[in-house]
Write an enzyme that holds these catalytic residues in place. Structure first.
Site, mmCIF file in Angstrom:
data_model
loop_
_atom_site.group_PDB
_atom_site.id
_atom_site.type_symbol
_atom_site.label_atom_id
_atom_site.label_comp_id
_atom_site.label_asym_id
_atom_site.label_seq_id
_atom_site.Cartn_x
_atom_site.Cartn_y
_atom_site.Cartn_z
ATOM 1 C CB THR A 133 26.186 46.090 33.573
ATOM 2 O OG1 THR A 133 25.788 45.062 32.654
ATOM 3 C CG2 THR A 133 24.923 46.719 34.133
ATOM 4 C CD GLU A 135 21.617 42.429 30.769
ATOM 5 O OE1 GLU A 135 20.425 42.703 30.978
ATOM 6 O OE2 GLU A 135 21.989 41.645 29.888
ATOM 7 C CE1 TYR A 156 23.154 43.519 37.745
ATOM 8 C CE2 TYR A 156 23.047 43.623 35.350
ATOM 9 C CZ TYR A 156 23.788 43.643 36.520
ATOM 10 O OH TYR A 156 25.152 43.796 36.463
ATOM 11 C CE LYS A 160 25.041 46.593 38.736
ATOM 12 N NZ LYS A 160 26.291 46.853 39.457
HETATM 13 P P1 NAP Z 1 29.190 38.490 41.711
HETATM 14 O O1 NAP Z 1 30.222 37.434 41.530
HETATM 15 O O2 NAP Z 1 27.763 38.117 41.706
HETATM 16 O O3 NAP Z 1 29.530 39.250 43.074
HETATM 17 C C1 NAP Z 1 28.625 40.137 43.668
HETATM 18 C C2 NAP Z 1 29.162 40.575 45.007
HETATM 19 O O4 NAP Z 1 28.207 41.456 45.616
HETATM 20 C C3 NAP Z 1 29.387 39.423 46.002
HETATM 21 O O5 NAP Z 1 30.509 39.719 46.779
HETATM 22 C C4 NAP Z 1 28.127 39.486 46.849
HETATM 23 O O6 NAP Z 1 28.280 38.929 48.135
HETATM 24 C C5 NAP Z 1 27.961 40.985 46.938
HETATM 25 N N1 NAP Z 1 26.624 41.410 47.359
HETATM 26 C C6 NAP Z 1 25.442 41.035 46.836
HETATM 27 N N2 NAP Z 1 24.422 41.633 47.478
HETATM 28 C C7 NAP Z 1 24.986 42.419 48.424
HETATM 29 C C8 NAP Z 1 24.485 43.283 49.420
HETATM 30 N N3 NAP Z 1 23.177 43.470 49.577
HETATM 31 N N4 NAP Z 1 25.363 43.944 50.217
HETATM 32 C C9 NAP Z 1 26.683 43.760 50.076
HETATM 33 N N5 NAP Z 1 27.233 42.924 49.178
HETATM 34 C C10 NAP Z 1 26.389 42.276 48.354
HETATM 35 O O7 NAP Z 1 29.372 39.625 40.587
HETATM 36 P P2 NAP Z 1 30.637 39.959 39.662
HETATM 37 O O8 NAP Z 1 30.514 39.174 38.405
HETATM 38 O O9 NAP Z 1 31.877 39.901 40.470
HETATM 39 O O10 NAP Z 1 30.322 41.459 39.272
HETATM 40 C C11 NAP Z 1 30.805 42.543 40.057
HETATM 41 C C12 NAP Z 1 29.990 43.786 39.748
HETATM 42 O O11 NAP Z 1 30.109 44.105 38.369
HETATM 43 C C13 NAP Z 1 28.493 43.641 39.998
HETATM 44 O O12 NAP Z 1 28.035 44.900 40.433
HETATM 45 C C14 NAP Z 1 27.909 43.325 38.645
HETATM 46 O O13 NAP Z 1 26.572 43.737 38.578
HETATM 47 C C15 NAP Z 1 28.816 44.145 37.754
HETATM 48 N N6 NAP Z 1 29.029 43.637 36.403
HETATM 49 C C16 NAP Z 1 29.437 42.358 36.208
HETATM 50 C C17 NAP Z 1 29.704 41.918 34.911
HETATM 51 C C18 NAP Z 1 30.173 40.519 34.642
HETATM 52 O O14 NAP Z 1 30.065 40.090 33.484
HETATM 53 N N7 NAP Z 1 30.714 39.808 35.626
HETATM 54 C C19 NAP Z 1 29.542 42.800 33.834
HETATM 55 C C20 NAP Z 1 29.147 44.109 34.092
HETATM 56 C C21 NAP Z 1 28.912 44.533 35.381
HETATM 57 P P3 NAP Z 1 28.115 37.325 48.389
HETATM 58 O O15 NAP Z 1 29.446 36.731 47.958
HETATM 59 O O16 NAP Z 1 27.865 37.237 49.831
HETATM 60 O O17 NAP Z 1 26.985 36.857 47.517
HETATM 61 O O1 G4F Z 2 25.335 34.378 31.869
HETATM 62 P P1 G4F Z 2 24.108 35.204 31.905
HETATM 63 O O2 G4F Z 2 23.159 34.953 33.009
HETATM 64 O O3 G4F Z 2 24.605 36.706 31.871
HETATM 65 P P2 G4F Z 2 23.869 38.079 31.503
HETATM 66 O O4 G4F Z 2 22.410 37.978 31.624
HETATM 67 O O5 G4F Z 2 24.410 38.540 30.195
HETATM 68 O O6 G4F Z 2 24.383 39.023 32.684
HETATM 69 C C1 G4F Z 2 25.756 39.047 33.055
HETATM 70 O O7 G4F Z 2 26.434 39.994 32.271
HETATM 71 C C2 G4F Z 2 26.014 41.353 32.486
HETATM 72 C C3 G4F Z 2 26.855 42.224 31.539
HETATM 73 O O8 G4F Z 2 26.209 42.311 30.299
HETATM 74 C C4 G4F Z 2 26.246 41.697 33.932
HETATM 75 F F1 G4F Z 2 25.927 43.002 34.149
HETATM 76 C C5 G4F Z 2 25.426 40.795 34.823
HETATM 77 O O9 G4F Z 2 25.704 41.097 36.185
HETATM 78 C C6 G4F Z 2 25.847 39.350 34.544
HETATM 79 O O10 G4F Z 2 27.171 39.196 34.971
HETATM 80 O O11 G4F Z 2 23.301 35.042 30.530
HETATM 81 C C7 G4F Z 2 23.924 35.270 29.278
HETATM 82 C C8 G4F Z 2 22.966 34.866 28.160
HETATM 83 C C9 G4F Z 2 21.557 35.460 28.303
HETATM 84 O O12 G4F Z 2 21.120 35.890 27.047
HETATM 85 C C10 G4F Z 2 20.705 34.286 28.782
HETATM 86 O O13 G4F Z 2 19.339 34.369 28.395
HETATM 87 O O14 G4F Z 2 22.785 33.449 28.220
HETATM 88 C C11 G4F Z 2 21.412 33.154 28.083
HETATM 89 N N1 G4F Z 2 21.157 31.849 28.696
HETATM 90 C C12 G4F Z 2 20.728 30.753 28.020
HETATM 91 N N2 G4F Z 2 20.554 29.745 28.865
HETATM 92 C C13 G4F Z 2 21.268 31.526 30.005
HETATM 93 C C14 G4F Z 2 20.878 30.191 30.106
HETATM 94 N N3 G4F Z 2 21.675 32.258 31.073
HETATM 95 C C15 G4F Z 2 21.707 31.629 32.286
HETATM 96 N N4 G4F Z 2 22.134 32.308 33.363
HETATM 97 N N5 G4F Z 2 21.309 30.310 32.430
HETATM 98 C C16 G4F Z 2 20.886 29.569 31.360
HETATM 99 O O15 G4F Z 2 20.544 28.393 31.504
#
Ligand code: NAP
Ligand code: G4F
Length: 329
Positions: A133, A135, A156, A160
């Site tokens: 990520t 992050e 987090y 990672k």
């Molecule tokens: P998500 O919607 O939060 O999905 C996370 C998945 O992991 C869900 O299927 C969840 O199961 C499962 N999980 C959580 N804890 C677990 C455990 N202890 N054992 C087995 N499964 C578990 O995340 P996503 O947005 O699809 O992201 C997918 C991956 O990419 C994650 O690793 C995230 O950190 C990474 N990532 C995401 C982004 C982004 O912007 N979306 C960016 C960079 C990296 P449940 O459905 O049961 O909760």
């Molecule tokens: O949507 P966020 O919670 O995503 P964040 O923290 O960027 O993390 C996501 O992206 C990562 C990739 O860079 C992934 F690895 C991670 O698993 C996840 O998918 O927050 C985005 C931004 C932050 O700066 C946060 O402080 O939005 C700001 N924010 C402002 N108000 C908020 C809020 N975030 C959340 N969740 N809720 C708020 O009310």
């Protein structure tokens, strides 16, 4: 027929990746956590039920497991013997990771090691994708690319970074085809409801139909590089099809503030965000990542991958989807 194993198949990315691989003719196996309520909504609850009761007609297979249960992971990996493993499971919420640092480290960091060890123990000749990520870059100023310095700002992010280096270590030490995809934020109508984009699109839809009047947010000045999740899972797949295991950034290259995303989403519904949004300290983080904007030129050059959907279109797609959901269409 290729066989893939996806951890986190019930999540946003896992569900899109399962759709993609099934459409490509893969046999898809997914690991699902046991929960007291259904967590298979994104896969389609009926489709998941059919898998469990043995009446499924497609190539989807589900296994109960958890990244914190190394024995279950080993058994599943040895039974399935996948050609490709996508490690997408994680405790993926940055703010929640401050409340649960140990669990986050164990799941995201330890879980990756458990899975890599399961592959090694089974002597599998498979390809491994790690969901890394942006992050991990944390405080490093944009634009961030594959060689930028890591300076994570949350439990987090640190978990990672550990998983990322484990992936590289297993590639170097055991010659495993292991790839780390460093993905910037990617969103969709399947995004979890407590991530900021979905929180906003859902609130806009609810305000529009009169179910809610106010939206409380944290830092409106944070800059993120928001892309569209279905395009990013295609990038994951492309990384595992490349001849060499090497790491890639996926991003749009465009930075947008939370405030700009809010404004676009409210505008799209004919609403003025200033009438509804208030800032609430509860959503501020102990340490913030101020700006993430990715340089995905390596993925474009080597894989031919390029993001097509940028933040403005994404906000409109998500608002339309949440309005349709409320209207039951
Ligand atoms: P998500 O919607 O939060 O999905 C996370 C998945 O992991 C869900 O299927 C969840 O199961 C499962 N999980 C959580 N804890 C677990 C455990 N202890 N054992 C087995 N499964 C578990 O995340 P996503 O947005 O699809 O992201 C997918 C991956 O990419 C994650 O690793 C995230 O950190 C990474 N990532 C995401 C982004 C982004 O912007 N979306 C960016 C960079 C990296 P449940 O459905 O049961 O909760
Ligand atoms: O949507 P966020 O919670 O995503 P964040 O923290 O960027 O993390 C996501 O992206 C990562 C990739 O860079 C992934 F690895 C991670 O698993 C996840 O998918 O927050 C985005 C931004 C932050 O700066 C946060 O402080 O939005 C700001 N924010 C402002 N108000 C908020 C809020 N975030 C959340 N969740 N809720 C708020 O009310």
């Amino acid at each position: 027929m290729k066989r893939a194993l996806i951890t986190g198949i019930t999540g946003q990315d896992g569900s899109y990746l399962a759709d993609l691989l099934l459409a490509k003719g893969y046999e898809v196996h997914g690991i699902v956590r046991r929960a007291s309520t259904s967590n298979t909504e994104r896969l389609g609850d009926e489709r998941a039920d059919a898998v469990y009761d043995g009446t499924a007609t497609d190539n989807l297979h589900l296994h109960h497991g958890d990244l914190n249960d190394g024995l279950a992971l080993s058994r599943i990996v040895a039974d399935v013997r996948p050609d490709e493993v996508y490690n997408l499971a994680a405790m993926s919420h940055v703010q929640v990771s401050f409340d649960m640092p140990e669990y986050t480290a164990s799941t995201n960091g330890g879980g990756t090691v458990r899975l890599l060890e399961a592959i090694r123990a089974a002597k599998l000749d498979c390809r491994f994708y790690q969901a890394s990520t942006s992050e991990m870059f944390g405080r490093t100023p944009p634009p961030q690319h594959e060689d930028s310095t890591f300076h994570p700002r949350s439990p987090y992010g640190t978990s990672k970074v550990f998983a990322h280096w484990c992936t590289i270590n297993y590639r170097e030490a055991y010659d495993l085809f292991a790839v780390s995809g460093i993905l910037f934020n990617h969103e969709s109508p399947r995004r979890g409801e407590n991530f900021v984009t979905r929180k906003i699109s859902r609130a806009v839809a609810r305000i529009k139909v009169g179910l809610q009047d106010e939206l409380a947010l944290g830092n409106l000045d944070a800059v993120r590089d928001w892309g569209y999740a279905p395009e990013y899972v295609e990038g994951m797949w492309l990384m595992l099809q490349h001849e060499e295991p090497t790491d890639f950034v996926l991003a749009t290259g465009t930075g947008t503030t939370v405030r700009e995303f809010v404004e676009t989403a409210f505008d799209h519904a004919g609403l003025d965000w200033r009438d509804h949004v208030r800032v609430d300290e509860r959503f501020q983080r102990p340490a913030e990542v101020h700006a993430l904007i990715g340089d995905a030129s390596k993925a474009h050059r080597v894989l031919g991958w390029k993001a097509q959907t940028h933040a403005g279109d994404l906000a409109r797609i998500m608002v339309d989807a949440d309005v349709a959901l409320l209207e039951g269409t």
